[in-house]
Scaffold this motif. Structure first.
Motif, PDB file in Angstrom:
ATOM      1  N   ASP A 114      68.418 129.539  96.324  1.00 14.56           N
ATOM      2  CA  ASP A 114      67.178 128.759  96.452  1.00 14.56           C
ATOM      3  C   ASP A 114      67.498 127.283  96.218  1.00 14.56           C
ATOM      4  N   VAL A 115      67.158 126.452  97.194  1.00 18.96           N
ATOM      5  CA  VAL A 115      67.440 125.020  97.063  1.00 18.96           C
ATOM      6  C   VAL A 115      66.174 124.195  97.294  1.00 18.96           C
ATOM      7  N   TRP A 116      66.189 123.010  96.733  1.00 18.39           N
ATOM      8  CA  TRP A 116      65.105 122.041  96.916  1.00 18.39           C
ATOM      9  C   TRP A 116      65.734 120.784  97.497  1.00 18.39           C
ATOM     10  N   VAL A 117      65.235 120.333  98.633  1.00 20.94           N
ATOM     11  CA  VAL A 117      65.801 119.153  99.291  1.00 20.94           C
ATOM     12  C   VAL A 117      65.110 117.884  98.791  1.00 20.94           C
ATOM     13  N   PHE A 118      65.926 116.943  98.377  1.00 23.91           N
ATOM     14  CA  PHE A 118      65.438 115.626  97.934  1.00 23.91           C
ATOM     15  C   PHE A 118      65.997 114.555  98.862  1.00 23.91           C
ATOM     16  N   ASP A 119      65.134 113.703  99.348  1.00 21.57           N
ATOM     17  CA  ASP A 119      65.587 112.463  99.975  1.00 21.57           C
ATOM     18  C   ASP A 119      65.991 111.522  98.825  1.00 21.57           C
ATOM     19  N   ILE A 120      66.708 110.460  99.117  1.00 26.24           N
ATOM     20  CA  ILE A 120      67.100 109.556  98.020  1.00 26.24           C
ATOM     21  C   ILE A 120      66.221 108.299  97.956  1.00 26.24           C
ATOM     22  N   ASP A 121      66.325 107.401  98.952  1.00 31.62           N
ATOM     23  CA  ASP A 121      65.648 106.109  98.819  1.00 31.62           C
ATOM     24  C   ASP A 121      64.132 106.228  98.824  1.00 31.62           C
ATOM     25  N   GLU A 122      63.520 105.635  97.829  1.00 34.28           N
ATOM     26  CA  GLU A 122      62.049 105.659  97.619  1.00 34.28           C
ATOM     27  C   GLU A 122      61.514 107.062  97.337  1.00 34.28           C
ATOM     28  N   THR A 123      62.447 108.009  97.092  1.00 36.74           N
ATOM     29  CA  THR A 123      62.027 109.347  96.670  1.00 36.74           C
ATOM     30  C   THR A 123      62.644 109.646  95.304  1.00 36.74           C
ATOM     31  N   THR A 124      63.979 109.592  95.287  1.00 35.20           N
ATOM     32  CA  THR A 124      64.739 109.884  94.069  1.00 35.20           C
ATOM     33  C   THR A 124      65.040 108.592  93.321  1.00 35.20           C
ATOM     34  N   LEU A 125      65.528 107.629  94.082  1.00 40.60           N
ATOM     35  CA  LEU A 125      65.811 106.296  93.546  1.00 40.60           C
ATOM     36  C   LEU A 125      64.843 105.283  94.151  1.00 40.60           C
TER      37      LEU A 125
END
Ligand SMILES: *[C@@H]1O[C@H](CO)[C@@H](O)[C@H](O)[C@H]1NC(C)=O
Ligand SMILES: *[C@@H]1O[C@H](CO)[C@@H](O)[C@H](O)[C@H]1NC(C)=O
Length: 266
Positions: A114-125
């Protein structure tokens, strides 16, 4: 009796006010039934001369306005106050709360797939320290790749606290984070350092845009998610600031959109 008199008095004021802008008595007699709201505050806590910018932001967040290149110059001030004020943070928290509630409700496979996809710019950082610069103006000045890359190379982007909370919850539940970003592969080391400094230190995969990756953001992200699915992973959640993170193929069981009224990536 007194409240009736007061109501009549208020209705009269409204009727007089409206009458000054309309000759149609029939319309007025209907209009006085309406409670006329006068919004006092916008996202910046200001009186609102810029409600049209709120409409613009809403249309952008809902993907009704697409392929926009710049924040309208008349909304630079509004977007700046939105991003630096409490509203942006609160909007992110509302998204995170929904994502966390959903994540906790999941029946997981327990097989590490089971995975969760994260974008990086303006989402994570957050690149807000960059976007708040006067030569960037929250996206009201045209994007400059050289300048933006120089900022990314500094590796100083802070975490978006709401998403960090989603990330920590997801990890604690046994869901593996996967980062998929349109940032070029050449920035891999600086991005890893930046993610760790911001509190993200654990992931199943970190996927950057390679030299052979072409096409639109939707195509790139779709193909990387499809690779995950073909490798046997289940994308249980997906969070991003751009619609291009959240549409296309294998988007995941649920998607979550964090706000970004500063730029559009199609
Ligand atoms: C972009 O930024 C660089 C570095 O500050 C500058 O040299 C260049 O002229 C800028 N390009 C445009 C089109 O403004
Ligand atoms: C990119 O494509 C070329 C030509 O097909 C290939 O030789 C090269 O190994 C590829 N590079 C990567 C990083 O996949």
């Amino acid at each position: 009796m007194r409240s009736f008199a007061l109501l009549f008095f208020i209705s009269t004021i409204v009727a007089v006010t409206v009458a000054s802008t309309s000759d149609n008595v029939e319309v007025i007699s209907q209009v006085v039934e309406i409670h006329r709201l006068r919004p006092q505050i916008g996202s910046a806590g200001y009186p609102v001369p810029q409600l049209d910018c709120l409409s613009w932001r809403l249309a952008v967040e809902t993907n009704n306005i697409q392929k926009w290149k710049l924040v309208p110059s008349s909304c630079e001030n509004y977007i700046g106050h939105y991003m630096l004020g409490k509203q942006y943070r609160h909007d992110c928290e509302a998204v995170a709360n929904a994502a966390i509630e959903y994540a906790k409700s999941l029946k997981l496979g327990g097989d590490g797939k089971d995975v969760w996809v994260f974008d990086i710019d303006e989402t994570t950082l957050s690149n807000l320290p960059y976007y708040a610069r006067s030569d960037v103006a929250f996206g009201a000045i045209p994007y400059n790749n050289t300048k933006f890359n120089a900022w990314v190379a500094e590796g100083k982007a802070p975490a978006i606290p709401a998403t960090l909370r989603v990330y920590k919850t997801v990890l604690s539940l046994g869901i593996k984070p996967v980062f998929i970003t349109g940032t070029r592969e050449s920035f891999k080391q600086v991005r890893i350092t930046n993610l760790k400094k911001a509190g993200y230190s654990n992931w199943a995969k970190l996927v950057l845009k390679g030299d052979n990756d072409s096409g639109t953001a939707v195509e790139f992200k779709s193909s990387k998610r499809t690779e995950l699915v073909k490798a046997g992973y289940r994308i249980v959640g997906n969070i991003g600031d751009q619609w291009s993170d959240l549409i296309g193929e294998n988007v995941g069981s649920r998607t979550f959109k964090v706000p970004d009224p500063m730029y559009y990536i199609g």
